[in-house]
Design a protein around this motif. Structure first.
Motif, short mmCIF file in Angstrom:
data_model
loop_
_atom_site.label_atom_id
_atom_site.label_comp_id
_atom_site.label_asym_id
_atom_site.label_seq_id
_atom_site.Cartn_x
_atom_site.Cartn_y
_atom_site.Cartn_z
N LEU A 295 0.84 -1.22 -0.04
CA LEU A 295 0.00 -0.13 -0.10
C LEU A 295 0.83 1.28 0.07
CD1 LEU A 295 -2.38 -1.02 2.75
CD2 LEU A 295 -2.84 -1.34 0.26
N LEU A 296 2.18 1.03 0.78
CA LEU A 296 2.98 2.45 0.92
C LEU A 296 4.16 2.27 0.18
CD1 LEU A 296 2.11 3.08 4.58
CD2 LEU A 296 0.91 3.89 2.65
N ASP B 158 13.42 3.56 11.16
CA ASP B 158 13.48 2.17 10.55
C ASP B 158 13.95 1.05 11.69
OD1 ASP B 158 13.18 0.33 8.63
OD2 ASP B 158 14.98 0.93 7.47
N PHE B 159 14.42 1.81 12.75
CA PHE B 159 15.11 0.73 13.73
C PHE B 159 13.98 0.42 15.13
CE2 PHE B 159 19.16 2.49 12.52
CZ PHE B 159 19.90 1.25 11.98
N THR B 160 13.19 1.62 15.38
CA THR B 160 12.14 1.36 16.42
C THR B 160 10.77 1.15 16.08
OG1 THR B 160 11.69 3.74 16.59
CG2 THR B 160 13.79 3.03 17.86
N THR B 161 10.52 1.33 14.73
CA THR B 161 9.39 1.21 14.21
C THR B 161 8.11 2.24 14.56
OG1 THR B 161 8.06 -0.27 15.48
CG2 THR B 161 9.47 -1.04 13.75
N ALA B 162 8.88 3.32 15.31
CA ALA B 162 7.69 4.45 15.66
C ALA B 162 7.61 5.51 14.46
CB ALA B 162 8.65 5.26 16.88
N PHE B 163 6.45 5.88 14.22
CA PHE B 163 5.96 6.75 13.26
C PHE B 163 5.02 7.93 13.59
CE2 PHE B 163 3.08 3.18 13.56
CZ PHE B 163 1.93 3.81 13.48
N LYS B 164 5.07 8.71 12.80
CA LYS B 164 4.52 10.27 12.95
C LYS B 164 3.83 10.72 11.70
CE LYS B 164 5.88 11.15 17.39
NZ LYS B 164 5.08 10.99 18.65
N TRP B 165 2.80 11.46 11.84
CA TRP B 165 2.12 11.96 10.87
C TRP B 165 2.52 13.32 10.64
CZ3 TRP B 165 -1.56 10.51 7.26
CH2 TRP B 165 -2.30 11.58 6.70
N VAL B 166 2.97 13.78 9.39
CA VAL B 166 3.44 15.05 9.25
C VAL B 166 2.63 15.87 7.99
CG1 VAL B 166 5.57 16.39 8.86
CG2 VAL B 166 5.75 14.43 9.99
N ARG C 57 17.58 -2.71 11.03
CA ARG C 57 16.53 -2.21 9.98
C ARG C 57 15.27 -3.13 9.84
NH1 ARG C 57 18.03 2.95 7.97
NH2 ARG C 57 20.00 3.24 8.00
N GLN C 58 14.04 -2.25 9.98
CA GLN C 58 12.82 -3.03 10.10
C GLN C 58 11.71 -3.25 8.99
OE1 GLN C 58 12.13 -4.98 12.87
NE2 GLN C 58 14.19 -4.62 13.56
N TRP C 59 11.97 -2.06 8.34
CA TRP C 59 10.57 -1.70 7.16
C TRP C 59 10.66 -2.77 6.09
CZ3 TRP C 59 6.31 0.60 6.69
CH2 TRP C 59 5.60 0.48 5.39
N ILE C 60 11.86 -3.04 5.35
CA ILE C 60 11.91 -3.90 3.95
C ILE C 60 11.54 -5.35 4.53
CG2 ILE C 60 13.07 -4.66 2.32
CD1 ILE C 60 14.70 -1.88 1.98
N GLY C 61 12.22 -5.89 5.60
CA GLY C 61 12.12 -7.29 5.83
C GLY C 61 11.11 -7.70 6.70
N THR C 62 10.41 -6.72 7.57
CA THR C 62 9.74 -7.17 8.68
C THR C 62 8.35 -6.18 8.73
OG1 THR C 62 11.47 -7.89 9.89
CG2 THR C 62 9.24 -7.60 10.91
N TYR C 63 8.34 -5.13 8.80
CA TYR C 63 7.33 -4.15 8.98
C TYR C 63 6.40 -4.22 7.77
CZ TYR C 63 4.49 -0.93 11.69
OH TYR C 63 3.33 -0.21 12.37
N SER C 64 7.08 -4.18 6.85
CA SER C 64 6.22 -3.85 5.54
C SER C 64 5.33 -5.19 5.23
CB SER C 64 7.02 -3.44 4.42
OG SER C 64 8.02 -4.38 4.06
N LYS C 65 5.71 -6.15 5.74
CA LYS C 65 5.08 -7.55 5.53
C LYS C 65 3.89 -7.69 6.40
CE LYS C 65 8.65 -8.65 3.00
NZ LYS C 65 8.51 -8.63 1.51
N PHE C 66 3.48 -6.74 7.38
CA PHE C 66 2.42 -6.81 8.19
C PHE C 66 1.24 -6.30 7.34
CE2 PHE C 66 5.46 -6.21 11.90
CZ PHE C 66 5.20 -7.33 12.32
N CYS C 67 0.07 -7.13 7.74
CA CYS C 67 -1.23 -6.89 6.93
C CYS C 67 -2.09 -5.90 7.66
CB CYS C 67 -2.21 -8.01 6.64
SG CYS C 67 -1.00 -9.12 5.41
N ILE C 68 -2.81 -4.97 6.92
CA ILE C 68 -3.96 -4.26 7.59
C ILE C 68 -5.17 -4.72 6.81
CG2 ILE C 68 -2.21 -2.44 8.56
CD1 ILE C 68 -3.12 -0.72 6.44
#
Length: 390
Positions: free
Chosen positions: A24-25, A80-88, A131-142
């Motif tokens: 999606l992103l 990319d390390f902690t998976t924290a995120f913010k809206w900007v 790093r978390q986005w490519i290998g792990t976090y982007s694989k989670f489903c919503i």
């Protein structure tokens, strides 16, 4: 809520499709948006952001390489390390190369705001510094319901977010009022109060080294310099960390009533922050901490360490390398007020009451904000709980 239920019954009664976040992103690396100088100044125009709790690190006057986020083209910044995120939704520069900027892929998802809220339901805590986005976090489903449902969910959650923001703005105003009163109370203007250097009324000693590999769930209470500006306020009776009991002979301890001072930090503001140790026994301190042993009211000294006047004087002595440092000798040269002990106690009583109003999560605005956040999380999780289509 009823409108959303009606739309679900009409548009997706058999469930909705679940998709990986990475489907999606899109993500963009921050390289060309990184700030070059950390000489921040609140008078500068462009905020420097982190996806962590601090969010706005400061403001820069750099004009090149500004990420052009706006209300029409917002972005999610992702650590990319902690998976924290913010809206900007405003222009900014980035501090860390570990940040990613997330935007919707064409024809994949229309509401980035919906994706932002849906990502909040992902329960994942990284176990290693990788790093978390490519290998792990982007694989989670919503869940990805029809756009009309997404819009209604966003409308409800935006209302909760706005109410919380209003409470936080009111709390911030009270914090500014409290800080002004605290600084005025501890300035002792037009009063016949003796001022002394810290070395005149106490002595300093440095802690001994321990690392996070030494941490255990049940051991010797310890204070790490980093925890002073992230975990503690004016005083504490317990610690957030403990180290192995078999290390006792190699450690150095602060006693109840000592002030524990951070000798290093990433910023000039962090160096010299302090917490009064009021526990029942001794506490181990890190080798980048100093303990100040004295005969004053410990919370009185700790409150004075929070004043703008103290920081302005302290900043003159901070060594400004990549890691900012303050020596024990330098701290000893700093002047502090030395009123009679009963006056120190009177001031501490006053400031304790003010501090509770703005920091105690069991009372007043902090309690109301906590309750609002719990309410928001409850409705967010309900609204985003969908049956997956077969």
């Amino acid at each position: 809520m009823s409108r959303i239920n009606e739309l679900i019954a009409e548009l997706c009664p058999e469930g909705v499709e679940f998709k990986e976040v990475g489907e999606l992103l899109d993500y963009e690396q921050p390289g060309k948006y990184l700030v070059e100088s950390i000489a921040y100044d609140n008078n500068h125009a462009t905020p420097v952001l982190t996806a962590g709790k601090t969010f706005i690190l400061g403001y820069t006057d750099e004009t090149d390489g500004i990420y052009p986020a706006s209300t029409n083209e917002p972005v999610i910044i992702f650590d990319d390390f902690t998976t924290a995120f913010k809206w900007v939704d405003f222009p900014f520069k980035a501090k860390s190369s570990a940040m990613k900027m997330l935007t919707p892929k064409p024809d994949a998802i229309e509401s980035l705001r919906y994706a932002y809220y849906a990502m909040q339901t992902i329960t994942y805590a990284p176990q290693d510094h990788a790093r978390q986005w490519i290998g792990t976090y982007s694989k989670f489903c919503i869940p990805v319901p029809p756009l009309e449902v997404q819009r209604e969910i966003v409308k409800v959650l935006d209302t909760f977010t706005k109410l919380e923001a209003e409470l936080e703005a009111e709390l911030e105003a009270r914090l500014r009022q409290y800080k002004y009163y605290r600084d005025a109370l501890l300035a002792f203007e037009d009063q016949n109060v003796r001022w002394v250097t810290m070395s005149e009324v106490g002595k300093f000693f440095r802690g001994r080294r321990f690392t996070k590999d030494d941490y255990v769930s049940d051991g010797i209470e310890c204070i790490h310099y980093g925890d002073i500006y992230t975990q503690y306020d004016t005083a504490t009776m317990s610690t957030v960390s403990q180290v192995r009991s078999d290390m006792a002979s190699s450690l150095r301890f602060a006693k109840p009533g000592d002030l524990v001072i951070a000798g290093v930090g990433e910023t000039v503001e962090d160096v010299g922050k302090a917490v009064a140790w009021l526990g029942d026994g001794n506490v181990a301190i890190h080798d980048d901490c100093f303990a100040f042993r004295h005969s004053l009211n410990p919370k009185f000294v700790s409150y004075y360490f929070q004043t703008a006047a103290f920081h302005a004087e302290k900043n003159k002595f901070v060594a400004r390398a990549k890691v900012k440092r303050l020596s024990g000798d330098s701290i000893g040269k700093l002047a502090i007020p030395f009123p009679p002990l009963d006056e120190q106690e009177r001031i501490v009583t006053i400031l304790d009451k003010f501090d509770a109003l703005v920091n105690d999560i069991s009372n007043g605005l902090p309690a109301e904000i906590k309750a609002r956040r719990q309410q928001y999380a409850h409705y967010r999780d309900r609204l985003l709980s969908f049956r997956e289509a077969a």
